[in-house]
Design a protein around this motif. Structure first.
Motif, PDB file in Angstrom:
ATOM      1  N   ILE A  56       0.937  -1.181  -0.024  1.00  0.00           N
ATOM      2  CA  ILE A  56      -0.050   0.059   0.174  1.00  0.00           C
ATOM      3  C   ILE A  56       0.917   1.155  -0.043  1.00  0.00           C
ATOM      4  N   SER A  61      -2.767   7.148  -1.408  1.00  0.00           N
ATOM      5  CA  SER A  61      -4.372   6.608  -0.794  1.00  0.00           C
ATOM      6  C   SER A  61      -5.026   7.815  -0.340  1.00  0.00           C
ATOM      7  N   TRP A  65     -10.042   5.003  -0.200  1.00  0.00           N
ATOM      8  CA  TRP A  65      -9.321   4.217  -1.071  1.00  0.00           C
ATOM      9  C   TRP A  65      -7.869   3.792  -0.658  1.00  0.00           C
ATOM     10  N   PHE A  66      -7.369   2.557  -0.856  1.00  0.00           N
ATOM     11  CA  PHE A  66      -5.840   2.637  -0.935  1.00  0.00           C
ATOM     12  C   PHE A  66      -5.204   2.372  -2.066  1.00  0.00           C
ATOM     13  N   ARG A  80     -10.638   0.574   0.853  1.00  0.00           N
ATOM     14  CA  ARG A  80     -10.311   0.408   2.364  1.00  0.00           C
ATOM     15  C   ARG A  80     -10.759  -0.567   3.135  1.00  0.00           C
ATOM     16  N   ARG A  81     -11.963  -0.754   3.268  1.00  0.00           N
ATOM     17  CA  ARG A  81     -12.692  -1.657   4.221  1.00  0.00           C
ATOM     18  C   ARG A  81     -12.472  -2.998   3.806  1.00  0.00           C
ATOM     19  N   ALA A  85      -4.708  -3.372   6.856  1.00  0.00           N
ATOM     20  CA  ALA A  85      -3.238  -3.005   6.641  1.00  0.00           C
ATOM     21  C   ALA A  85      -2.573  -3.091   7.885  1.00  0.00           C
TER      22      ALA A  85
END
Length: 87
Positions: A56, A61, A65-66, A80-81, A85
């Motif tokens: 990542i 990011s 969003w990554f 992201r969800r 990470a």
């Protein structure tokens, strides 16, 4: 009798830097779309399976969003969800 002045020590504050890139894995879904842009309607570049490892890029990011790079070298965005990470 005189009152002594209190001594003040200079405080040092340490900042914790977030690395530019961190590791993550696909989670909370069986398949995850990697998209060209950080939008749900953007073109899908590839689909990753659950537990797939990602790199990542935190600088690129957003809050939702990554920006990721897959082991196969695909560079794109995923929500992201759906990523655990390792901060």
């Amino acid at each position: 009798m005189s009152v002594a002045e209190p001594e003040f020590m200079e405080e040092t504050v340490e900042t914790v830097a977030i690395p530019e890139t961190i590791k993550g894995t696909v989670a909370n879904c069986m398949k995850l779309n990697v998209r060209m842009k950080p939008r749900a309607d953007a073109d899908v570049l590839c689909v990753l399976d659950i537990d797939s490892e990602l790199e990542i890029d935190m600088e690129k990011s957003t809050s939702d969003w990554f920006h990721i790079n897959t082991a196969a070298g695909v560079d794109g965005y995923c929500m992201r969800r759906f990523v655990n990470a390792k901060l």
